[in-house]
Scaffold this motif. Structure first.
Motif, PDB file in Angstrom:
ATOM      1  N   GLY A  27       0.766  -1.185  -0.072  1.00 12.91           N
ATOM      2  CA  GLY A  27      -0.056   0.063   0.052  1.00 12.91           C
ATOM      3  C   GLY A  27       0.955   1.163  -0.166  1.00 12.91           C
ATOM      4  N   VAL A  28       0.470   2.350  -0.658  1.00 12.60           N
ATOM      5  CA  VAL A  28       0.867   3.613  -0.700  1.00 12.60           C
ATOM      6  C   VAL A  28       0.471   4.365   0.561  1.00 12.60           C
ATOM      7  N   ASP A  29       1.129   4.546   1.435  1.00 11.44           N
ATOM      8  CA  ASP A  29       0.865   5.617   2.651  1.00 11.44           C
ATOM      9  C   ASP A  29       0.923   6.937   2.662  1.00 11.44           C
ATOM     10  N   ALA A  30      -0.046   7.652   3.214  1.00 10.82           N
ATOM     11  CA  ALA A  30       0.254   9.398   3.060  1.00 10.82           C
ATOM     12  C   ALA A  30       1.427   9.562   4.016  1.00 10.82           C
ATOM     13  N   GLY A  31       1.127   8.899   5.269  1.00 10.94           N
ATOM     14  CA  GLY A  31       2.415   9.287   6.108  1.00 10.94           C
ATOM     15  C   GLY A  31       3.751   9.380   5.268  1.00 10.94           C
ATOM     16  N   GLU A  72       4.141   8.429  -9.808  1.00 13.20           N
ATOM     17  CA  GLU A  72       2.852   9.009 -10.072  1.00 13.20           C
ATOM     18  C   GLU A  72       1.855   8.832  -9.162  1.00 13.20           C
ATOM     19  N   ALA A  73       1.837   7.491  -8.393  1.00  8.34           N
ATOM     20  CA  ALA A  73       1.086   7.225  -7.311  1.00  8.34           C
ATOM     21  C   ALA A  73       1.203   8.126  -6.220  1.00  8.34           C
ATOM     22  N   HIS A  74       2.487   8.682  -6.021  1.00  3.24           N
ATOM     23  CA  HIS A  74       2.728   9.566  -4.782  1.00  3.24           C
ATOM     24  C   HIS A  74       2.191  10.883  -5.213  1.00  3.24           C
ATOM     25  N   ARG A  75       2.348  11.480  -6.715  1.00  7.90           N
ATOM     26  CA  ARG A  75       1.796  12.507  -7.051  1.00  7.90           C
ATOM     27  C   ARG A  75       0.162  12.682  -6.791  1.00  7.90           C
ATOM     28  N   ARG A  76      -0.337  11.629  -7.226  1.00  5.99           N
ATOM     29  CA  ARG A  76      -1.810  11.586  -6.984  1.00  5.99           C
ATOM     30  C   ARG A  76      -2.184  11.716  -5.729  1.00  5.99           C
ATOM     31  N   LEU A  77      -1.220  10.929  -4.601  1.00  9.29           N
ATOM     32  CA  LEU A  77      -1.799  11.017  -3.318  1.00  9.29           C
ATOM     33  C   LEU A  77      -1.665  12.421  -2.711  1.00  9.29           C
ATOM     34  N   GLU A  78      -0.636  13.264  -3.178  1.00 15.74           N
ATOM     35  CA  GLU A  78      -0.412  14.401  -2.777  1.00 15.74           C
ATOM     36  C   GLU A  78      -1.468  15.310  -3.155  1.00 15.74           C
ATOM     37  N   GLY A  79      -2.176  15.205  -4.377  1.00 18.79           N
ATOM     38  CA  GLY A  79      -3.177  15.902  -4.704  1.00 18.79           C
ATOM     39  C   GLY A  79      -4.542  15.752  -4.237  1.00 18.79           C
ATOM     40  N   GLY A  80      -4.594  14.662  -3.225  1.00 21.57           N
ATOM     41  CA  GLY A  80      -5.714  14.598  -2.364  1.00 21.57           C
ATOM     42  C   GLY A  80      -7.011  13.901  -3.407  1.00 21.57           C
ATOM     43  N   GLY A  81      -8.173  13.450  -2.577  1.00 22.41           N
ATOM     44  CA  GLY A  81      -9.207  13.210  -3.160  1.00 22.41           C
ATOM     45  C   GLY A  81      -9.181  11.607  -3.203  1.00 22.41           C
ATOM     46  N   VAL A  82      -8.161  10.754  -2.679  1.00 17.31           N
ATOM     47  CA  VAL A  82      -8.088   9.388  -2.827  1.00 17.31           C
ATOM     48  C   VAL A  82      -9.412   8.912  -1.908  1.00 17.31           C
ATOM     49  N   ARG A  83      -9.758   7.623  -2.443  1.00 18.02           N
ATOM     50  CA  ARG A  83     -10.831   6.617  -1.559  1.00 18.02           C
ATOM     51  C   ARG A  83     -10.162   5.540  -1.606  1.00 18.02           C
ATOM     52  N   GLY A  84      -9.924   5.532   0.105  1.00 13.67           N
ATOM     53  CA  GLY A  84      -9.104   4.376   0.305  1.00 13.67           C
ATOM     54  C   GLY A  84      -7.442   4.571   0.055  1.00 13.67           C
ATOM     55  N   LYS A  85      -7.165   3.588  -0.576  1.00 15.07           N
ATOM     56  CA  LYS A  85      -5.577   3.189  -0.830  1.00 15.07           C
ATOM     57  C   LYS A  85      -5.239   3.212  -2.281  1.00 15.07           C
ATOM     58  N   TYR A  86      -4.172   3.825  -2.683  1.00 15.07           N
ATOM     59  CA  TYR A  86      -3.388   3.241  -3.749  1.00 15.07           C
ATOM     60  C   TYR A  86      -2.601   2.116  -3.397  1.00 15.07           C
ATOM     61  N   VAL A  87      -2.419   0.887  -4.278  1.00 18.60           N
ATOM     62  CA  VAL A  87      -1.678  -0.035  -4.149  1.00 18.60           C
ATOM     63  C   VAL A  87      -0.646  -0.275  -5.275  1.00 18.60           C
ATOM     64  N   ILE A  88       0.639  -0.725  -5.048  1.00 16.52           N
ATOM     65  CA  ILE A  88       1.520  -1.132  -6.000  1.00 16.52           C
ATOM     66  C   ILE A  88       1.499  -2.675  -6.066  1.00 16.52           C
ATOM     67  N   ASP A  89       1.326  -3.174  -7.385  1.00 15.96           N
ATOM     68  CA  ASP A  89       1.322  -4.486  -7.828  1.00 15.96           C
ATOM     69  C   ASP A  89       2.592  -5.073  -8.182  1.00 15.96           C
ATOM     70  N   MET A  90       3.490  -5.519  -7.137  1.00 13.44           N
ATOM     71  CA  MET A  90       4.594  -5.984  -7.542  1.00 13.44           C
ATOM     72  C   MET A  90       4.800  -7.075  -8.694  1.00 13.44           C
ATOM     73  N   GLU A  91       3.764  -7.630  -8.988  1.00 16.62           N
ATOM     74  CA  GLU A  91       3.892  -8.872  -9.724  1.00 16.62           C
ATOM     75  C   GLU A  91       3.621  -8.612 -11.132  1.00 16.62           C
ATOM     76  N   ARG A  92       3.021  -7.131 -11.288  1.00 18.00           N
ATOM     77  CA  ARG A  92       3.022  -6.677 -12.714  1.00 18.00           C
ATOM     78  C   ARG A  92       4.337  -6.191 -13.196  1.00 18.00           C
ATOM     79  N   GLU A  93       4.712  -6.747 -14.216  1.00 18.67           N
ATOM     80  CA  GLU A  93       5.968  -6.332 -14.778  1.00 18.67           C
ATOM     81  C   GLU A  93       7.265  -6.901 -14.166  1.00 18.67           C
ATOM     82  N   ARG A  94       6.821  -7.970 -13.422  1.00 17.98           N
ATOM     83  CA  ARG A  94       7.942  -8.333 -12.430  1.00 17.98           C
ATOM     84  C   ARG A  94       8.944  -9.192 -13.499  1.00 17.98           C
ATOM     85  N   PRO A  95      10.295  -9.052 -13.367  1.00 17.09           N
ATOM     86  CA  PRO A  95      11.034  -9.842 -14.237  1.00 17.09           C
ATOM     87  C   PRO A  95      11.019 -11.436 -14.430  1.00 17.09           C
TER      88      PRO A  95
END
Length: 320
Positions: free
Chosen positions: A38-42, A297-320
């Motif tokens: 998860g991308v945490d605002a803190g 980009e996730a951090h930029r959007r989080l700083e912009g506000g308006g998030v509903r719940g959490k942004y999540v980073i999927d490590m499986e996507r594009e994993r080598p």
């Protein structure tokens, strides 16, 4: 392995995906192959440098405070976990680095991942869920039938606090932006008010207030009932030092009414979160999912506000 790091304080653009060695678990430690985090605002305050006086870690620094994944290896003395176990957990206190292909953590920072959630879904909950659990059950001791106000109710912690308050039997009032009022009621809020048009003095009295905004704390503390308790979970980002000192003073002067804590959950608390998730008392709320390469980009959007719940980073996507 890949790991998100930054080598100086600054805007989201300082975040980079670097190649680093896979860590080896030591005594009492577990190596987890991370599925999602998860991308945490803190973390914004740490990355920007506003919290540089608290964290003394050297550069380059990692980011990410929680994760879901599967056990890859265990160190000496670890008997509760074995390779392949689905787990979720948190990094050690004030340590970041879960935005990586692998993390090494003490075994006490893990619990069994909820069986009813995918590892991607579950990644929205470890930090937010344990924070809300500690705030409402340990610090505020919220009781069934009490009136709860959640300020900042649509973010990661706030959306969980609203759900948990309802699960615990409270009457939940949520402060949120106008376009989120209907949405937050679907999560369990009994009443939802627009924070832009609702002044503190317009509100009634509450037994418990959970604040995830950090501004105007005195005005909201004045809305507490006679035996009311306020749990402050955020500081004013524009006046960080003043806000930290002011909140600390409030907690020292009135410890029964104003409570602060830095989330550092035990293994039992993380396991408790698993039980709440499996019972349906707490549900993950994911606004958007990003690949690791789009962390800035996730951090930029989080700083912009308006998030509903959490942004999540999927490590499986594009994993080598």
């Amino acid at each position: 392995m890949r790991a998100v790091q930054y080598d100086r304080f600054g805007p989201p653009e300082v975040l980079r995906v670097n190649e680093v060695p896979i860590p080896r678990p030591g005594p009492g430690e577990v190596l987890v192959e991370v599925h999602a985090a998860g991308v945490d605002a803190g973390e914004i305050a740490f990355r920007s440098g506003r919290m540089r006086g608290i964290s003394r870690a050297r550069f380059p620094r990692g980011i990410g405070g929680d994760f879901t994944g599967r056990v890859s290896a265990t160190g000496p003395g670890v008997h509760a976990w074995q390779a392949g176990d689905a787990v979720w957990g948190l990094m050690p206190h004030f340590t970041f680095g879960s935005m990586a292909d692998y993390v090494r953590v003490p075994q006490e920072r893990l619990a069994r991942a909820p069986k009813n959630l995918s590892l991607l879904e579950a990644a929205a909950l470890p930090v937010s869920g344990t924070t809300a659990l500690t705030a409402l059950t340990e610090k505020a001791r919220l009781a069934s039938g009490e009136r709860l106000l959640v300020r900042g109710a649509t973010g990661g912690v706030g959306s969980v606090a609203a759900q948990l308050g309802k699960t615990l039997g409270a009457h939940v009032t949520a402060l949120a932006s106008a376009h989120n009022l209907d949405w937050i009621t679907t999560l369990g809020a009994d009443a939802a008010l627009d924070y832009r048009t609702t002044r503190p003095e317009d509100l009634g009295r509450f037994d418990v207030i959970v604040d995830v905004v950090g501004t105007d704390l005195g005005a909201y503390q004045a809305r507490l009932a006679r035996q009311g308790r306020m749990v402050a979970l955020a500081f004013d980002a524009d006046r960080m030092l003043t806000s930290v000192l002011g909140s600390g003073l409030r907690a020292a002067v009135a410890p029964r009414r104003f409570k602060l804590f830095s989330n550092n959950p035990s293994a039992d608390r993380i396991a408790e979160l698993t039980r709440f998730a499996e019972s349906g008392g707490i549900r993950p709320v994911i606004d958007a999912v990003f690949p690791m390469a789009d962390i800035a980009e996730a951090h930029r959007r989080l700083e912009g506000g308006g998030v509903r719940g959490k942004y999540v980073i999927d490590m499986e996507r594009e994993r080598p």
